[in-house]
Design a protein around this motif. Sequence first.
Motif, PDB file in Angstrom:
ATOM      1  N   VAL A   1      30.700  32.083  36.227  1.00  0.00           N
ATOM      2  CA  VAL A   1      30.881  33.519  36.462  1.00  0.00           C
ATOM      3  C   VAL A   1      32.072  33.761  37.378  1.00  0.00           C
ATOM      4  N   ALA A   2      32.171  32.961  38.443  1.00  0.00           N
ATOM      5  CA  ALA A   2      33.289  33.124  39.378  1.00  0.00           C
ATOM      6  C   ALA A   2      34.625  32.850  38.683  1.00  0.00           C
ATOM      7  N   ARG A   3      34.635  31.874  37.824  1.00  0.00           N
ATOM      8  CA  ARG A   3      35.869  31.494  37.115  1.00  0.00           C
ATOM      9  C   ARG A   3      36.323  32.613  36.179  1.00  0.00           C
ATOM     10  N   VAL A   4      35.389  33.144  35.422  1.00  0.00           N
ATOM     11  CA  VAL A   4      35.726  34.217  34.487  1.00  0.00           C
ATOM     12  C   VAL A   4      36.131  35.480  35.252  1.00  0.00           C
ATOM     13  N   ALA A   5      35.422  35.791  36.319  1.00  0.00           N
ATOM     14  CA  ALA A   5      35.744  36.978  37.106  1.00  0.00           C
ATOM     15  C   ALA A   5      37.145  36.875  37.709  1.00  0.00           C
ATOM     16  N   ALA A   6      37.499  35.684  38.182  1.00  0.00           N
ATOM     17  CA  ALA A   6      38.817  35.499  38.797  1.00  0.00           C
ATOM     18  C   ALA A   6      39.938  35.700  37.782  1.00  0.00           C
ATOM     19  N   VAL A   7      39.767  35.170  36.581  1.00  0.00           N
ATOM     20  CA  VAL A   7      40.800  35.313  35.563  1.00  0.00           C
ATOM     21  C   VAL A   7      40.850  36.743  35.031  1.00  0.00           C
ATOM     22  N   ARG A   8      39.669  37.369  34.879  1.00  0.00           N
ATOM     23  CA  ARG A   8      39.649  38.753  34.411  1.00  0.00           C
ATOM     24  C   ARG A   8      40.368  39.669  35.393  1.00  0.00           C
ATOM     25  N   GLU A   9      40.187  39.427  36.672  1.00  0.00           N
ATOM     26  CA  GLU A   9      40.856  40.227  37.694  1.00  0.00           C
ATOM     27  C   GLU A   9      42.361  39.957  37.703  1.00  0.00           C
ATOM     28  N   PHE A  10      42.737  38.719  37.430  1.00  0.00           N
ATOM     29  CA  PHE A  10      44.143  38.330  37.444  1.00  0.00           C
ATOM     30  C   PHE A  10      44.914  38.938  36.276  1.00  0.00           C
ATOM     31  N   LEU A  11      44.285  38.989  35.111  1.00  0.00           N
ATOM     32  CA  LEU A  11      44.958  39.501  33.916  1.00  0.00           C
ATOM     33  C   LEU A  11      44.926  41.019  33.867  1.00  0.00           C
ATOM     34  N   ASP A  12      45.889  41.592  33.173  1.00  0.00           N
ATOM     35  CA  ASP A  12      45.821  43.024  32.891  1.00  0.00           C
ATOM     36  C   ASP A  12      44.573  43.308  32.070  1.00  0.00           C
ATOM     37  N   ASP A  13      44.043  44.513  32.218  1.00  0.00           N
ATOM     38  CA  ASP A  13      42.797  44.863  31.538  1.00  0.00           C
ATOM     39  C   ASP A  13      42.902  44.779  30.020  1.00  0.00           C
ATOM     40  N   ASP A  14      44.123  44.961  29.499  1.00  0.00           N
ATOM     41  CA  ASP A  14      44.270  44.980  28.042  1.00  0.00           C
ATOM     42  C   ASP A  14      44.541  43.597  27.447  1.00  0.00           C
ATOM     43  N   VAL A  15      44.549  42.547  28.263  1.00  0.00           N
ATOM     44  CA  VAL A  15      44.728  41.186  27.743  1.00  0.00           C
ATOM     45  C   VAL A  15      43.388  40.670  27.245  1.00  0.00           C
ATOM     46  N   PRO A  16      43.270  40.345  25.959  1.00  0.00           N
ATOM     47  CA  PRO A  16      41.998  39.851  25.421  1.00  0.00           C
ATOM     48  C   PRO A  16      41.605  38.520  26.071  1.00  0.00           C
ATOM     49  N   LEU A  17      40.308  38.384  26.371  1.00  0.00           N
ATOM     50  CA  LEU A  17      39.784  37.191  27.034  1.00  0.00           C
ATOM     51  C   LEU A  17      38.535  36.715  26.297  1.00  0.00           C
ATOM     52  N   MET A  18      38.464  35.399  26.047  1.00  0.00           N
ATOM     53  CA  MET A  18      37.307  34.783  25.397  1.00  0.00           C
ATOM     54  C   MET A  18      36.765  33.664  26.275  1.00  0.00           C
ATOM     55  N   VAL A  19      35.500  33.261  26.056  1.00  0.00           N
ATOM     56  CA  VAL A  19      34.944  32.090  26.730  1.00  0.00           C
ATOM     57  C   VAL A  19      34.291  31.174  25.699  1.00  0.00           C
ATOM     58  N   ASP A  20      34.217  29.884  26.055  1.00  0.00           N
ATOM     59  CA  ASP A  20      33.708  28.851  25.149  1.00  0.00           C
ATOM     60  C   ASP A  20      32.803  27.905  25.933  1.00  0.00           C
ATOM     61  N   ALA A  21      31.508  27.866  25.567  1.00  0.00           N
ATOM     62  CA  ALA A  21      30.530  27.034  26.267  1.00  0.00           C
ATOM     63  C   ALA A  21      30.355  25.662  25.630  1.00  0.00           C
ATOM     64  N   ASN A  22      31.002  25.402  24.508  1.00  0.00           N
ATOM     65  CA  ASN A  22      30.958  24.087  23.860  1.00  0.00           C
ATOM     66  C   ASN A  22      29.534  23.557  23.682  1.00  0.00           C
ATOM     67  N   GLN A  23      28.615  24.442  23.272  1.00  0.00           N
ATOM     68  CA  GLN A  23      27.253  24.086  22.875  1.00  0.00           C
ATOM     69  C   GLN A  23      26.349  23.644  24.031  1.00  0.00           C
ATOM     70  N   GLN A  24      26.701  23.963  25.262  1.00  0.00           N
ATOM     71  CA  GLN A  24      25.985  23.357  26.387  1.00  0.00           C
ATOM     72  C   GLN A  24      24.877  24.204  26.994  1.00  0.00           C
ATOM     73  N   TRP A  25      24.566  25.364  26.452  1.00  0.00           N
ATOM     74  CA  TRP A  25      23.469  26.174  26.976  1.00  0.00           C
ATOM     75  C   TRP A  25      22.243  26.051  26.092  1.00  0.00           C
ATOM     76  N   ASP A  26      21.070  26.196  26.697  1.00  0.00           N
ATOM     77  CA  ASP A  26      19.866  26.384  25.894  1.00  0.00           C
ATOM     78  C   ASP A  26      19.740  27.872  25.586  1.00  0.00           C
TER      79      ASP A  26
END
Length: 404
Positions: A213-238
């Motif tokens: 969460v901290a990682r995504v929040a930091a990058v989202r804040e760093f980028l302009d709001d209109d820059v598309p952002l995706m995340v990838d968990a690589n199958q590691q959640w239940d």
Amino acid sequence: MTAPAGADAAKSALSAGNATVIAASAGAATLDRIAHLKLSSITLPLADPISDAKVLTGRQKPMTEVAFLFVEVVTSEGRTGVGFSYSKRAGGPGQFAHAKEIAEVLVGEDPSDIGKLWTKLCWAGASVGRSGLATQAIAAFDVALWDLKAKRAGLPLSKLLGSYRDSVRTYNTSGGFLHTPIEQVKENAAASLAEGIGAIKLKVGQPDWRLDVARVAAVREFLDDDVPLMVDANQQWDRATAMRMGRIFEEFGLVWIEEPLDAYDAEGHAALARALDTPIATGEMLASVAEHARLIEVGAADIVQPDAPRIGGITQFLRLAALAESKQLEIAPHFAMEIHCHLAAAYPIEPWVEHFDWLDPLFNEHLETRDGRMWISGRPGLGFTLSEQARAWTVGTAEFGHRP
């Protein structure tokens, strides 16, 4: 009873005439034949060991290299086609071994009969099935034949298939792996955007969800709001974790959440797709059209992520694309942008293509990115030739037939 000499002459003349008519009606292209095949096993070293969530959860070791299977086809008229498949961490030698077992069945065949030849290769190795390593080995032959076909037509592959656009939306993954410190991730994201790439994807799925969460929040804040952002968990959640993380991530306006669950958990992905506003993307680890069809059937993906080298090549990708389009699904092909930019350009619904510069040393030509998009070159076929560096990284070769 012996036929009169005149009758034999008449029959010979008739046969010769029929052959001429058949050849004329068939067209010159169908008279060409596959004369020679060269298989190359190439190992591409990575500058730094790569870690995603599978490494942090202890399921895999960091990735240090990528193994490639290249197939070069030469016809009796001297026309050429180049295709490739690949494997990460394991499987490269197996692909090369299987390709050597089945390659000979193509010698003497019409290279334009790509569907027929895919089936012939499949039956040549039928005892190992129609998925996994077997189809990945076939993919390199299949891609080479499509490259050859487009070159014969004098067209980029996308144009041969029937292009909808001359460029595709592109996003960068390689700058957001979990081994990369967050400040470096920000610098990488800024550099990608400056290079004309349109979106950024981050790896998540760490054992401590707070770090994600901290990682995504930091990058989202760093980028302009209109820059598309995706995340990838690589199958590691239940399932429970994926639902909880999906709800937390809703506030970040993500383009998608990728592989939140095991690649074969169709029902779990479908439940997430129904419950979350953020689209679910998955499919990169599947190794056949049939496996993708199962996910599509139950509504497990808002965005399908096929990998042509993994599912058997371009012939199989086109089958899957037709199925995905019938359900009005987006696609975002995984890796191998040198192939996928053409296939995405020929998909009716606006797609995404993943930008990886890892393969750049293998080729003499490179793709252009600007204005957030990857541009299709005007070069015939895939538009790539193997570099001297690729030849230097070759660890094994095998040849079949004879060069014209």
